[in-house]
Design a protein around this motif. Structure first.
Motif, PDB file in Angstrom:
ATOM      1  N   GLY A 124       9.226  -1.854   3.300  1.00  0.00           N
ATOM      2  CA  GLY A 124       8.734  -2.041   4.659  1.00  0.00           C
ATOM      3  C   GLY A 124       9.506  -1.263   5.705  1.00  0.00           C
ATOM      4  O   GLY A 124       9.071  -1.187   6.864  1.00  0.00           O
ATOM      5  N   THR A 145       2.040  -2.068  12.550  1.00  0.00           N
ATOM      6  CA  THR A 145       1.107  -1.914  11.432  1.00  0.00           C
ATOM      7  C   THR A 145       0.304  -0.639  11.629  1.00  0.00           C
ATOM      8  O   THR A 145       0.263  -0.080  12.735  1.00  0.00           O
ATOM      9  N   LYS A 152      -0.142  -4.827   6.176  1.00  0.00           N
ATOM     10  CA  LYS A 152       1.208  -4.410   5.774  1.00  0.00           C
ATOM     11  C   LYS A 152       2.044  -4.145   7.021  1.00  0.00           C
ATOM     12  O   LYS A 152       1.670  -3.354   7.887  1.00  0.00           O
ATOM     13  N   ASP A 178       5.726   1.977  -0.616  1.00  0.00           N
ATOM     14  CA  ASP A 178       5.083   1.590   0.637  1.00  0.00           C
ATOM     15  C   ASP A 178       3.927   2.528   0.980  1.00  0.00           C
ATOM     16  O   ASP A 178       2.878   2.100   1.464  1.00  0.00           O
ATOM     17  N   GLU A 181       0.962   1.684  -1.200  1.00  0.00           N
ATOM     18  CA  GLU A 181       0.343   0.434  -0.764  1.00  0.00           C
ATOM     19  C   GLU A 181      -0.406   0.618   0.550  1.00  0.00           C
ATOM     20  O   GLU A 181      -1.464   0.022   0.760  1.00  0.00           O
TER      21      GLU A 181
END
Length: 382
Positions: A124, A145, A152, A178, A181
């Protein structure tokens, strides 16, 4: 030459207007070439410092995501020293187009220079370019975001200096996981980067192309696109050398501004010029000598205009950051770039600028001078 210099000094207004018109013609041309060379120079540095081979899937002749299953197979090839995946995508941060790069932490380029904070370490965490941070007043610890995956959450761990390259100004770097994703590409990468020992790049590329590059219906494997450093370099060079739309616009402006220069040379002060030529002919000058004097005038004016235009372009790019012209070469930056626009002033474009000025002045003056020189002096002095 003495007479030509005397004419330039005596007709100060005409000479000054002509020099200003030539500067206006040459300024966009020189600035465009300097920006193009600067961007190309930075791009080629990135290519030289980048991977030796880039591998993607081939979907209808275009790059497509590649499965991570190839990583171990590539690592086992002879001559390979390092292999890692990368995610690259584009999205908007608020209203600003942003490039996303997902990369393993251990493969972060050494050229990344932290301006504030630290390198991302945990899930993150991200690093953002200084230009993006400045545009939105972002600080370390801010959470946000992005539209490809609004669920996420990211946190800014560091800000790196965009002076490294123009590509870093609006860049967000994060871990490969990340990035995958964010774009919901689990088990795939945008491309796989392969580093080889010196001299092995062609061999490895051929091995991949022949051994794994063809489709395998039994394993449902697509064909692969293998692009080595030399091919990527040619892409960059061809792209920057043939920006047809950009250069068409710049040349259109240049020739539009050249019209007043031609009118100044051939029309402004024509009565005085006719009388001057008539006096010279009456005192024994030959047509060839008059033509030579006018050609020398053009040479002196062009030799003055070209360096002044180069100096003006230098100030425009260095102190005004290429305002109003850099956007033709760098997309999505607006009238004022939020980062230093790269530029390089090379000898050859400077020579072209001088030759361009010579051509414009010669075309606008030699024919009219010849016509005036071939009529009787008494008629020319009326």
């Amino acid at each position: 030459l003495y007479s030509a210099a005397g004419n330039i000094i005596r007709n100060r207004v005409r000479s000054a207007v002509l020099i200003l018109c030539l500067i206006a013609v040459l300024l966009p041309f020189i600035s465009a070439i300097a920006i193009s060379e600067g961007i190309k120079f930075q791009s080629l540095i990135s290519v030289e410092e980048g991977a030796d081979i880039y591998v993607t899937s081939d979907h209808y002749g275009s790059n497509a995501p590649i499965s991570l299953d190839y990583l171990d197979r590539f690592r086992k090839l002879e001559g390979v020293t390092k292999v890692f995946p990368r995610v690259i995508g584009r999205t908007y941060f608020a209203n600003q187009l942003t490039t996303i790069v997902g990369i393993p932490i251990e493969n972060i380029p050494k050229s990344i220079r932290l301006f504030e904070g630290k390198i991302f370490r945990e899930k993150g965490e991200v690093m953002i370019g200084k230009g993006l941070a400045k545009a939105f007043h972002l600080q370390i610890g801010v959470r946000f975001t992005l539209s490809p995956n609004p669920s996420k959450l990211f946190r800014i761990a560091g800000i790196f200096d965009s002076d490294i390259s123009i590509w870093g100004a609006n860049l967000i770097m994060m871990t490969f996981t990340d990035g995958a994703e964010l774009f919901q590409m689990k088990g795939k990468a945008t491309d796989i980067l392969i580093y080889t020992r010196p001299g092995y790049d062609s061999f490895v590329a051929k091995e991949i192309q022949e051994g794994m590059g063809t489709p395998n219906p039994d394993r449902d494997e697509p064909s692969l696109r293998v692009q080595d450093k030399s091919l990527v370099k040619r892409y960059f060079q061809r792209g920057f050398n043939y920006k047809a739309g950009v250069f068409t616009a710049l040349y259109t402006v240049a020739f539009a501004l050249a019209i007043p220069a031609l009118l100044v040379v051939s029309g402004f002060g024509q009565t005085e010029r006719r009388k001057e030529i008539g006096v010279l002919k009456a005192t024994g000058w030959q047509t060839q000598e008059v033509m030579e004097m006018v050609a020398l005038e053009n040479f002196v004016i062009s030799l003055t205009s070209a360096p002044l235009a180069i100096l003006a372009a230098f100030f425009w790019l260095k102190f005004f950051n290429g305002a109003f012209i850099a956007q033709f070469f760098i997309a999505e930056i607006g009238l004022m770039a939020p980062f230093p626009v790269p530029s390089r002033f090379l000898p050859l474009p400077s020579l072209f600028a001088f030759l361009f000025a010579i051509v414009l002045t010669m075309v606008g003056s030699l024919y009219t001078t010849w016509r005036t020189s071939t009529i009787p002096p008494a008629e020319a002095m009326r």
